[in-house]
Design a protein around this motif. Structure first.
Motif, short mmCIF file in Angstrom:
data_model
loop_
_atom_site.label_atom_id
_atom_site.label_comp_id
_atom_site.label_asym_id
_atom_site.label_seq_id
_atom_site.Cartn_x
_atom_site.Cartn_y
_atom_site.Cartn_z
N GLU A 1 -39.78 16.21 1.06
CA GLU A 1 -38.73 15.85 2.01
C GLU A 1 -37.35 16.09 1.41
N LEU A 2 -37.19 15.73 0.14
CA LEU A 2 -35.91 15.97 -0.52
C LEU A 2 -35.68 17.46 -0.70
N ALA A 3 -36.73 18.20 -1.03
CA ALA A 3 -36.61 19.65 -1.14
C ALA A 3 -36.18 20.26 0.18
N ARG B 1 -44.13 5.62 -9.72
CA ARG B 1 -45.24 4.75 -9.33
C ARG B 1 -45.71 3.91 -10.52
N ALA B 2 -45.76 4.53 -11.68
CA ALA B 2 -46.18 3.80 -12.88
C ALA B 2 -45.19 2.71 -13.26
N ILE C 1 -37.60 8.52 -5.40
CA ILE C 1 -38.48 9.66 -5.13
C ILE C 1 -39.90 9.28 -5.54
N ASP C 2 -40.85 9.62 -4.70
CA ASP C 2 -42.24 9.27 -4.95
C ASP C 2 -42.84 10.23 -5.99
N SER D 1 -44.96 3.92 0.36
CA SER D 1 -44.81 4.61 1.65
C SER D 1 -43.37 4.66 2.12
N THR D 2 -42.51 3.82 1.54
CA THR D 2 -41.10 3.82 1.95
C THR D 2 -40.26 4.81 1.14
N TRP D 3 -40.82 5.35 0.08
CA TRP D 3 -40.06 6.22 -0.81
C TRP D 3 -39.91 7.62 -0.24
#
Length: 226
Positions: A199-201, A183-184, A177-178, A192-194
């Motif tokens: 979208e998951l919601a 990211r850290a 999940i982004d 961009s692929t995450w």
């Protein structure tokens, strides 16, 4: 109250907030539950419950009772509660217990507390968050994957136990999940692929909708482009 009443656990996290926004946008009344503070002003369609330790069955029961007292019923339970620890198998044993409690015990307690109320709904829904990494665990993923595999099996078992009713029980299985934390931790990855939290919601809200009334016991991969 005629609106669908949706309970979200882990509501203060990035995913939890995305689910809450999507549920409010579709016109639900939302009860947001988290161990940490829930940062949103109360309104007619919003209830925030912070400081709830869902590893404690009594605390989970009290939170659900408070939701029913406020809104009169529960129609959907969307479990975004959980956490992640990366460690090799020979690392501290307490992290195995920590992952079990954060990812599985919390979901179990929330489901057990909500089931009597969900069973009274004409279209009750439970949607849990599993993990693709629990299907094929990589190095350092043992404790996390084991706990999320438990969520998968809990989802399947509850679906079987309730299949003679109107209640459906499903889970989404995201890849990565982004989030700022991810990211850290993986600064060199192609973000961009995450999977975007929104979208998951959206996938969770679909499983919690009337359109998915024939779907129960499903473990739905939400991979993005990973």
């Amino acid at each position: 109250m005629s609106k669908r009443v949706t309970v979200i656990t882990g509501a203060s996290g990035v995913l939890g907030r995305a689910i809450a926004d999507a549920a409010l946008a579709r016109g639900d009344a939302v009860a947001a539950i988290d161990f940490g503070p829930v940062e949103r002003a109360d309104g007619d369609d919003w209830m925030g419950l912070g400081g709830v330790d869902l590893t404690d069955p009594a605390a989970a029961g009290s939170a659900i009772d408070a939701v029913v007292q406020r809104f009169g019923r529960i129609d959907c339970l969307l479990n975004a509660v959980g956490g992640f620890v990366w460690q090799m198998t020979d690392g501290p044993l307490e992290n195995w217990d920590r992952m079990h409690r954060m990812n599985l015990t919390t979901v179990l307690n929330a489901c057990r507390a909500a089931l009597p109320h969900l069973s009274q709904s004409t279209a009750g829904r439970i949607v849990n968050v599993g993990a693709l990494g629990a299907l094929q665990a990589g190095a350092g993923m043992g404790a996390y994957a084991a706990s999320k595999a438990g969520v998968h099996k809990l989802t399947e078992a509850l679906a079987e136990e309730t299949k003679a009713t109107a209640l459906t029980v499903n889970a989404v299985l995201p890849s990565i999940i982004d989030t700022p934390a991810n990211r850290a931790d993986m600064a060199d990855a192609d973000f961009s692929t995450w999977v975007q939290p929104s979208e998951l919601a959206a996938a969770m809200l679909f499983l919690a909708s009337d359109a998915a009334s024939a779907v129960t016991g499903a473990l739905l991969p939400v991979k993005g482009r990973v």
